[in-house]
Design a protein around this motif. Structure first.
Motif, PDB file in Angstrom:
ATOM      1  N   ARG A  94       0.824  -1.213   0.000  1.00  7.26           N
ATOM      2  CA  ARG A  94       0.000   0.000   0.000  1.00  7.26           C
ATOM      3  C   ARG A  94       0.858   1.262   0.000  1.00  7.26           C
ATOM      4  N   GLU A  95       2.095   1.155   0.480  1.00  6.12           N
ATOM      5  CA  GLU A  95       2.984   2.314   0.515  1.00  6.12           C
ATOM      6  C   GLU A  95       3.734   2.522  -0.797  1.00  6.12           C
ATOM      7  N   CYS A  96       3.513   1.651  -1.778  1.00  6.60           N
ATOM      8  CA  CYS A  96       4.275   1.703  -3.029  1.00  6.60           C
ATOM      9  C   CYS A  96       3.673   2.632  -4.082  1.00  6.60           C
ATOM     10  N   THR A  97       2.610   3.329  -3.781  1.00  4.60           N
ATOM     11  CA  THR A  97       2.021   4.247  -4.750  1.00  4.60           C
ATOM     12  C   THR A  97       2.888   5.504  -4.875  1.00  4.60           C
ATOM     13  N   PRO A  98       2.818   6.194  -6.002  1.00  7.82           N
ATOM     14  CA  PRO A  98       3.601   7.433  -6.149  1.00  7.82           C
ATOM     15  C   PRO A  98       3.280   8.461  -5.068  1.00  7.82           C
ATOM     16  N   ALA A  99       1.998   8.593  -4.712  1.00  2.07           N
ATOM     17  CA  ALA A  99       1.614   9.597  -3.710  1.00  2.07           C
ATOM     18  C   ALA A  99       2.181   9.258  -2.342  1.00  2.07           C
ATOM     19  N   ARG A 100       2.081   7.975  -1.936  1.00  2.10           N
ATOM     20  CA  ARG A 100       2.619   7.581  -0.630  1.00  2.10           C
ATOM     21  C   ARG A 100       4.143   7.703  -0.613  1.00  2.10           C
ATOM     22  N   THR A 101       4.778   7.365  -1.728  1.00  2.00           N
ATOM     23  CA  THR A 101       6.237   7.478  -1.794  1.00  2.00           C
ATOM     24  C   THR A 101       6.666   8.930  -1.619  1.00  2.00           C
ATOM     25  N   ARG A 102       5.984   9.852  -2.291  1.00  2.00           N
ATOM     26  CA  ARG A 102       6.329  11.277  -2.151  1.00  2.00           C
ATOM     27  C   ARG A 102       6.147  11.736  -0.708  1.00  2.00           C
ATOM     28  N   HIS A 103       5.030  11.318  -0.081  1.00  2.00           N
ATOM     29  CA  HIS A 103       4.772  11.694   1.309  1.00  2.00           C
ATOM     30  C   HIS A 103       5.869  11.150   2.226  1.00  2.00           C
ATOM     31  N   ASN A 104       6.241   9.900   2.030  1.00  2.00           N
ATOM     32  CA  ASN A 104       7.229   9.272   2.914  1.00  2.00           C
ATOM     33  C   ASN A 104       8.612   9.883   2.721  1.00  2.00           C
ATOM     34  N   ILE A 105       8.970  10.204   1.484  1.00  2.00           N
ATOM     35  CA  ILE A 105      10.249  10.882   1.245  1.00  2.00           C
ATOM     36  C   ILE A 105      10.280  12.204   1.995  1.00  2.00           C
ATOM     37  N   GLU A 106       9.173  12.929   1.968  1.00  2.00           N
ATOM     38  CA  GLU A 106       9.107  14.224   2.651  1.00  2.00           C
ATOM     39  C   GLU A 106       9.379  14.067   4.147  1.00  2.00           C
ATOM     40  N   GLN A 107       8.741  13.073   4.767  1.00  2.00           N
ATOM     41  CA  GLN A 107       8.948  12.857   6.200  1.00  2.00           C
ATOM     42  C   GLN A 107      10.396  12.461   6.501  1.00  2.00           C
ATOM     43  N   ILE A 108      10.940  11.568   5.693  1.00  2.00           N
ATOM     44  CA  ILE A 108      12.291  11.051   5.926  1.00  2.00           C
ATOM     45  C   ILE A 108      13.336  12.150   5.734  1.00  2.00           C
ATOM     46  N   VAL A 109      13.136  12.999   4.721  1.00  2.00           N
ATOM     47  CA  VAL A 109      14.096  14.084   4.483  1.00  2.00           C
ATOM     48  C   VAL A 109      14.035  15.120   5.599  1.00  2.00           C
ATOM     49  N   ARG A 110      12.834  15.492   6.023  1.00  2.00           N
ATOM     50  CA  ARG A 110      12.714  16.498   7.083  1.00  2.00           C
ATOM     51  C   ARG A 110      13.398  16.047   8.370  1.00  2.00           C
ATOM     52  N   LEU A 111      13.110  14.815   8.772  1.00  2.00           N
ATOM     53  CA  LEU A 111      13.724  14.311   9.996  1.00  2.00           C
ATOM     54  C   LEU A 111      15.227  14.148   9.819  1.00  2.00           C
ATOM     55  N   GLY A 112      15.643  13.659   8.642  1.00  2.00           N
ATOM     56  CA  GLY A 112      17.061  13.429   8.405  1.00  2.00           C
ATOM     57  C   GLY A 112      17.876  14.712   8.406  1.00  2.00           C
ATOM     58  N   PRO A 371       6.535  -0.413   7.200  1.00  2.00           N
ATOM     59  CA  PRO A 371       6.273  -0.543   5.758  1.00  2.00           C
ATOM     60  C   PRO A 371       6.642   0.693   4.958  1.00  2.00           C
ATOM     61  N   SER A 372       6.538   1.855   5.572  1.00  2.00           N
ATOM     62  CA  SER A 372       6.796   3.118   4.879  1.00  2.00           C
ATOM     63  C   SER A 372       8.233   3.591   4.993  1.00  2.00           C
ATOM     64  N   ASN A 373       9.029   2.976   5.860  1.00  2.00           N
ATOM     65  CA  ASN A 373      10.366   3.438   6.247  1.00  2.00           C
ATOM     66  C   ASN A 373      10.335   4.693   7.109  1.00  2.00           C
ATOM     67  N   VAL A 374       9.153   5.168   7.481  1.00  2.00           N
ATOM     68  CA  VAL A 374       9.035   6.322   8.370  1.00  2.00           C
ATOM     69  C   VAL A 374       8.978   5.808   9.808  1.00  2.00           C
TER      70      VAL A 374
END
Length: 423
Positions: A94-112, A371-374
């Motif tokens: 369920r996390e493999c959609t383009p929209a979920r991927t963009r959302h998860n990248i945003e969270q991971i980059v902000r925290l990182g 599942p999201s890596n977040v």
């Protein structure tokens, strides 16, 4: 407040450090005899904000299918009669959609990005040493398809403030001359100058010394046997020491930083955590020929491997650390020689003669993967029970930012970073 931190890995130790900085009386409990002895022991060593594209992305389902049953696959689902694995796998899809991927990248980059800044500030404030290198991280690609697939995520990361620059194969070799051997195979690369590397285990051990000097208590070789609830909150923690003696530990607040074991201990409290162990591998090689070994920390995205270089002043010498791959096989910790040898084979393909393969040290550890890596950081339904877990492959990258954030949350303060914290 009195705070008990469950776990003395990177996330537990950084949580303790920032909690004591805010004036709390902190005790850390861990089953191992030394800190950072499990997932943080021999990881890849990268502070990699640029490694923000999650495993769950639009290209993942087809790759996973192609890799099924291949012992040396970068990401291997070893199918088990394990309902938790199947449920995690469905959530992963369920996390493999383009929209979920963009959302998860945003969270991971902000925290990182925030976490990297906090590490740099901690290093400046304390003078802590951990074989750190500040030469950036270079992602290189040996197929055009993999390189083309990296361009859009890199563009999104740049928009979020992570300067992951797209560069040519020639520019990559100029940055890291050790790549000259494979120049004909290089399709391109990306480079993030602000990223870093260092020995995560040494960092944790050195930070424990600073914590102890500030009054933090560490109960090592103490196995948590239960977390007890009463009156709608955690009432105490039960543990046994190395001699089997029972202890009942009480505090005003509790922080769970138990990695892949977190869902097992949270479940009796009625808290379901979507965390599953993803077994990773690493190889540590003494440098045999320094002229052939890399200096810049590297990421081989096609093979899901990261490369760091440690030049220690503590007697361990000049060595290369190569880590990566993921195997979803429950809590199995056995070393798979095929997977270990695949890493060594790839190192020899890229940097022949650089490392002493006859003295290779192999290691495996269980990463707590969502599942999201977040990661899961913040409150639970129990008002005095908090989470700092689920960091997957990015525990070292996110450690200081997560530790400082959970310390703020426990203290009733707002975190300093815009991230999807548990509410």
């Amino acid at each position: 407040m009195r705070v008990i931190v469950l776990g003395a890995g990177l996330l537990g130790v950084t949580s303790a450090y920032y909690l004591q900085k805010l004036g709390h009386e902190v005790t850390v409990v861990d089953r191992q005899a030394t800190p950072a002895a499990e997932t943080s022991f021999a990881n890849g060593g990268q502070i990699s904000v640029s490694h923000a594209e999650p495993w769950a992305n639009p290209s993942a389902p087809m790759k996973v299918l192609q890799w099924l049953g291949k012992e040396d696959a970068p990401l291997l689902f070893r199918i088990r009669a394990d309902m938790r694995q199947w449920l995690w796998g469905l959530q992963f899809l369920r996390e493999c959609t383009p929209a979920r991927t963009r959302h998860n990248i945003e969270q991971i980059v902000r925290l990182g990005t925030y976490s990297r800044s906090m590490l740099q500030a901690l290093r400046s404030d304390t003078g802590i040493g951990y074989d750190q290198r500040t030469q950036g991280i270079l992602h290189f690609y040996t197929t055009q398809k993999e390189f083309d697939g990296a361009l859009k995520p890199a563009e999104q990361m740049r928009a979020l403030g992570c300067e992951r620059l797209v560069i040519s194969a020639d520019e990559a070799v100029k940055l890291e001359p050790a790549l000259a051997h494979i120049r004909p195979q290089l399709a391109g690369a990306t480079y993030t100058a602000e990223d870093e590397s260092g020995d995560a285990n040494r960092f944790a051990r050195e930070l424990v010394k600073l914590c102890e000097a500030s009054g933090v208590k560490f109960l090592m070789s103490h196995t948590v046997t239960a977390i007890r609830e009463a009156g709608g909150k955690v009432e105490h923690v039960e543990a046994t020491d190395i001699e089997g003696r029972f202890q009942r530990l009480q505090a005003d607040a509790y922080v769970m930083a138990m990695g892949s074991l977190s869902p097992i201990y949270a479940k009796p409290l009625g808290i379901e955590l979507p965390i599953y162990p993803a077994k990773g591998y690493s190889v540590t090689l003494p440098v045999k020929d320094a002229s052939k070994a890399y200096q810049v920390s590297l990421t081989d995205d096609e093979f899901k491997l990261v490369f760091s270089r440690y030049t220690s002043d503590d007697g361990r010498g000049d060595r290369m650390r190569i880590a990566g791959t993921a195997e979803l096989n429950g809590y199995d910790r056995d070393l798979n020689r095929i997977r270990c040898e695949a890493i060594v084979r790839r190192v020899e393909q890229l940097f022949p003669g650089a490392g002493d393969t006859t003295r290779a040290q192999f290691w495996t550890g269980l990463r707590p993967a969502t599942p999201s890596n977040v990661p899961m950081i913040g409150k639970t339904k129990l008002p005095n029970f908090f989470l700092n877990t689920g960091h997957g492959t990015l525990g070292w990258t996110h450690a200081c930012g997560s530790g400082k954030s959970i310390a703020h949350i426990v203290s009733g303060l707002a975190p300093e970073v815009d991230f999807a914290f548990q509410r």
